[in-house]
Write a protein that holds these residues in place. Structure first.
Motif, PDB file in Angstrom:
ATOM      1  N   LEU A 117       0.859  -1.134  -0.087  1.00 50.83           N
ATOM      2  CA  LEU A 117      -0.063   0.306   0.113  1.00 50.83           C
ATOM      3  C   LEU A 117       0.839   1.353  -0.100  1.00 50.83           C
ATOM      4  N   LEU A 118       2.044   1.243   1.011  1.00 52.94           N
ATOM      5  CA  LEU A 118       2.849   2.487   0.584  1.00 52.94           C
ATOM      6  C   LEU A 118       3.315   2.755  -0.835  1.00 52.94           C
ATOM      7  N   LEU A 119       3.768   1.615  -1.205  1.00 52.22           N
ATOM      8  CA  LEU A 119       4.539   1.805  -2.695  1.00 52.22           C
ATOM      9  C   LEU A 119       3.456   2.258  -3.700  1.00 52.22           C
ATOM     10  N   GLU A 120       2.131   1.435  -3.493  1.00 48.06           N
ATOM     11  CA  GLU A 120       1.062   1.759  -4.658  1.00 48.06           C
ATOM     12  C   GLU A 120       0.620   3.694  -4.278  1.00 48.06           C
ATOM     13  N   THR A 121       0.919   3.861  -3.105  1.00 41.99           N
ATOM     14  CA  THR A 121       0.519   5.434  -2.790  1.00 41.99           C
ATOM     15  C   THR A 121       1.524   6.083  -3.293  1.00 41.99           C
ATOM     16  N   HIS A 122       2.770   5.706  -3.249  1.00 44.64           N
ATOM     17  CA  HIS A 122       3.951   6.493  -3.781  1.00 44.64           C
ATOM     18  C   HIS A 122       3.737   6.597  -5.435  1.00 44.64           C
ATOM     19  N   ASP A 123       3.147   5.638  -6.095  1.00 38.05           N
ATOM     20  CA  ASP A 123       3.069   5.863  -7.369  1.00 38.05           C
ATOM     21  C   ASP A 123       1.856   6.742  -7.845  1.00 38.05           C
ATOM     22  N   LEU A 124       0.688   6.790  -6.886  1.00 38.69           N
ATOM     23  CA  LEU A 124      -0.264   7.673  -7.178  1.00 38.69           C
ATOM     24  C   LEU A 124       0.257   9.156  -6.669  1.00 38.69           C
ATOM     25  N   ARG A 125       1.164   9.375  -5.809  1.00 36.85           N
ATOM     26  CA  ARG A 125       1.733  10.535  -5.410  1.00 36.85           C
ATOM     27  C   ARG A 125       2.446  11.200  -6.640  1.00 36.85           C
ATOM     28  N   ASN A 126       3.356  10.381  -7.179  1.00 41.77           N
ATOM     29  CA  ASN A 126       4.237  10.825  -8.152  1.00 41.77           C
ATOM     30  C   ASN A 126       3.520  11.291  -9.512  1.00 41.77           C
ATOM     31  N   ILE A 127       2.270  10.779  -9.541  1.00 36.26           N
ATOM     32  CA  ILE A 127       1.656  11.368 -10.684  1.00 36.26           C
ATOM     33  C   ILE A 127       1.393  12.943 -10.655  1.00 36.26           C
ATOM     34  N   ILE A 128       0.914  13.177  -9.497  1.00 34.45           N
ATOM     35  CA  ILE A 128       0.458  14.772  -9.155  1.00 34.45           C
ATOM     36  C   ILE A 128       1.606  15.750  -9.021  1.00 34.45           C
ATOM     37  N   THR A 129       2.771  14.920  -8.106  1.00 33.37           N
ATOM     38  CA  THR A 129       3.842  15.397  -7.965  1.00 33.37           C
ATOM     39  C   THR A 129       4.583  15.902  -9.199  1.00 33.37           C
ATOM     40  N   SER A 130       4.925  15.093  -9.990  1.00 33.83           N
ATOM     41  CA  SER A 130       5.521  15.480 -11.494  1.00 33.83           C
ATOM     42  C   SER A 130       4.779  16.830 -12.096  1.00 33.83           C
ATOM     43  N   PHE A 131       3.221  16.536 -11.966  1.00 28.44           N
ATOM     44  CA  PHE A 131       2.584  17.775 -12.631  1.00 28.44           C
ATOM     45  C   PHE A 131       2.930  19.083 -11.863  1.00 28.44           C
ATOM     46  N   ALA A 132       2.805  19.014 -10.484  1.00 28.04           N
ATOM     47  CA  ALA A 132       3.041  20.278  -9.683  1.00 28.04           C
ATOM     48  C   ALA A 132       4.189  20.956  -9.725  1.00 28.04           C
ATOM     49  N   TYR A 133       5.366  20.340 -10.069  1.00 26.63           N
ATOM     50  CA  TYR A 133       6.619  20.712 -10.201  1.00 26.63           C
ATOM     51  C   TYR A 133       6.805  21.146 -11.500  1.00 26.63           C
ATOM     52  N   THR A 134       6.056  21.132 -12.498  1.00 31.74           N
ATOM     53  CA  THR A 134       6.224  21.228 -13.798  1.00 31.74           C
ATOM     54  C   THR A 134       5.664  22.903 -14.231  1.00 31.74           C
ATOM     55  N   HIS A 135       6.545  23.680 -14.755  1.00 28.72           N
ATOM     56  CA  HIS A 135       6.101  25.127 -14.937  1.00 28.72           C
ATOM     57  C   HIS A 135       5.643  25.248 -16.603  1.00 28.72           C
ATOM     58  N   TYR A 136       4.348  25.344 -16.642  1.00 31.82           N
ATOM     59  CA  TYR A 136       3.854  25.424 -18.100  1.00 31.82           C
ATOM     60  C   TYR A 136       3.911  26.774 -18.711  1.00 31.82           C
ATOM     61  N   LYS A 137       4.016  26.829 -19.878  1.00 35.39           N
ATOM     62  CA  LYS A 137       4.052  28.084 -20.787  1.00 35.39           C
ATOM     63  C   LYS A 137       2.745  28.885 -20.759  1.00 35.39           C
ATOM     64  N   ASN A 138       1.788  28.297 -20.672  1.00 27.95           N
ATOM     65  CA  ASN A 138       0.433  28.985 -20.711  1.00 27.95           C
ATOM     66  C   ASN A 138      -0.490  28.159 -19.971  1.00 27.95           C
ATOM     67  N   LYS A 139      -1.786  28.801 -19.712  1.00 25.01           N
ATOM     68  CA  LYS A 139      -2.809  27.954 -18.644  1.00 25.01           C
ATOM     69  C   LYS A 139      -3.522  26.900 -19.865  1.00 25.01           C
ATOM     70  N   ASP A 140      -3.242  27.023 -21.086  1.00 30.95           N
ATOM     71  CA  ASP A 140      -3.770  25.921 -21.890  1.00 30.95           C
ATOM     72  C   ASP A 140      -2.987  24.552 -21.719  1.00 30.95           C
ATOM     73  N   LEU A 141      -1.829  24.811 -21.728  1.00 33.45           N
ATOM     74  CA  LEU A 141      -1.096  23.678 -21.372  1.00 33.45           C
ATOM     75  C   LEU A 141      -1.255  23.076 -20.299  1.00 33.45           C
ATOM     76  N   GLU A 142      -1.041  23.959 -19.212  1.00 35.64           N
ATOM     77  CA  GLU A 142      -1.385  23.400 -17.752  1.00 35.64           C
ATOM     78  C   GLU A 142      -2.683  22.657 -17.677  1.00 35.64           C
ATOM     79  N   GLN A 143      -3.502  23.110 -18.204  1.00 38.14           N
ATOM     80  CA  GLN A 143      -5.192  22.587 -18.019  1.00 38.14           C
ATOM     81  C   GLN A 143      -5.126  21.097 -18.748  1.00 38.14           C
ATOM     82  N   LYS A 144      -4.187  20.889 -20.063  1.00 37.83           N
ATOM     83  CA  LYS A 144      -4.252  19.722 -20.799  1.00 37.83           C
ATOM     84  C   LYS A 144      -3.412  18.868 -19.767  1.00 37.83           C
TER      85      LYS A 144
END
Length: 236
Positions: A117-144
């Motif tokens: 369960l810890l490892l599976e939750t780690h996978d779930l966290r990685n999906i949103i973490t990668s997104f959260a720490y990415t800087h997008y050029k515009n709102k459309d790319l961010e929303q996509k």
């Protein structure tokens, strides 16, 4: 570290992976010594980097002499044999704290379940973490990109990450609100922390019309996870 009745949790000055360790220590009743290292964003045009010198140029150098694997988060404490130990890597920290505070199952099967369960939750966290720490050029790319996160996490089939946890609870007794039935585990803390991120994500990017945190997951089609979330948030 001199106080054997406290535990140091070191992490950046953000919620992140350190949050779960802090929650477990606080819940256990042991005194928490939270070392929060400043993480300063530096914006240069479209490029965003983060300055972590408060950690990398100070305590990391000192602690590396005691644990060559040192990274954030880490925990530091005096164990039952009066040894001053430093543990790094988030899942290792959560596993250790779980075992120390009897929050890692009561037998070999439950311990293995906690690890999964810890490892599976780690996978779930990685999906949103990668997104959260990415800087997008515009709102459309961010929303996509947000839509991609939503699809990977919330698709209602066997490939959906969150669906896996819903199925886990579905296989337990009807009134089960924790991973291991009645006994809380470090895996419960980890899942709650990640769900808390996703609930804010759903609201911020308008993937839900519901604004009440206590109803969002059931409206998204995950009644068992909704019960888990509401039960956990009311714990002392």
């Amino acid at each position: 570290m001199r106080n054997s009745n406290s535990i140091i949790v070191g992490y950046w000055s953000t919620k992140g992976l350190g949050s779960v360790c802090r929650q477990i220590v606080l819940y256990s009743g042991i005194a928490l010594n939270a070392k929060n290292y400043k993480l300063q964003p530096i914006v240069n045009g479209e490029l965003v980097t983060y300055d972590g010198n408060e950690w990398t140029e100070n305590d990391k150098i000192k602690l590396k002499n005691r644990n060559s694997l040192i990274n954030l988060p880490y925990i530091e404490l005096i164990d039952a044999n009066d040894n001053n130990i430093v543990i790094s890597q988030s899942n290792a920290c959560l596993s250790y704290l779980g075992r120390k505070f009897n929050m890692f199952g009561n037998n070999e099967i439950e311990e293995t379940q906690c690890e999964q369960l810890l490892l599976e939750t780690h996978d779930l966290r990685n999906i949103i973490t990668s997104f959260a720490y990415t800087h997008y050029k515009n709102k459309d790319l961010e929303q996509k990109a947000a839509k991609d996160v939503f699809t990977k996490s919330f698709q209602n089939n066997n490939a959906g990450k969150i669906q896996k946890f819903e199925h886990w609870f579905d296989t337990k007794i009807n009134d089960n609100k924790l991973f291991l039935l009645k006994d809380i585990s470090s895996a419960d803390f980890n899942l709650f922390d990640v769900l808390d991120f996703y609930i804010e994500f759903l609201k911020h990017y308008n993937f839900t019309e519901e604004k009440d945190n206590k109803k969002i997951l059931v409206n998204a089609g995950y009644p068992y996870l909704n019960n888990f979330y509401n039960h956990f948030i009311n714990l002392p």
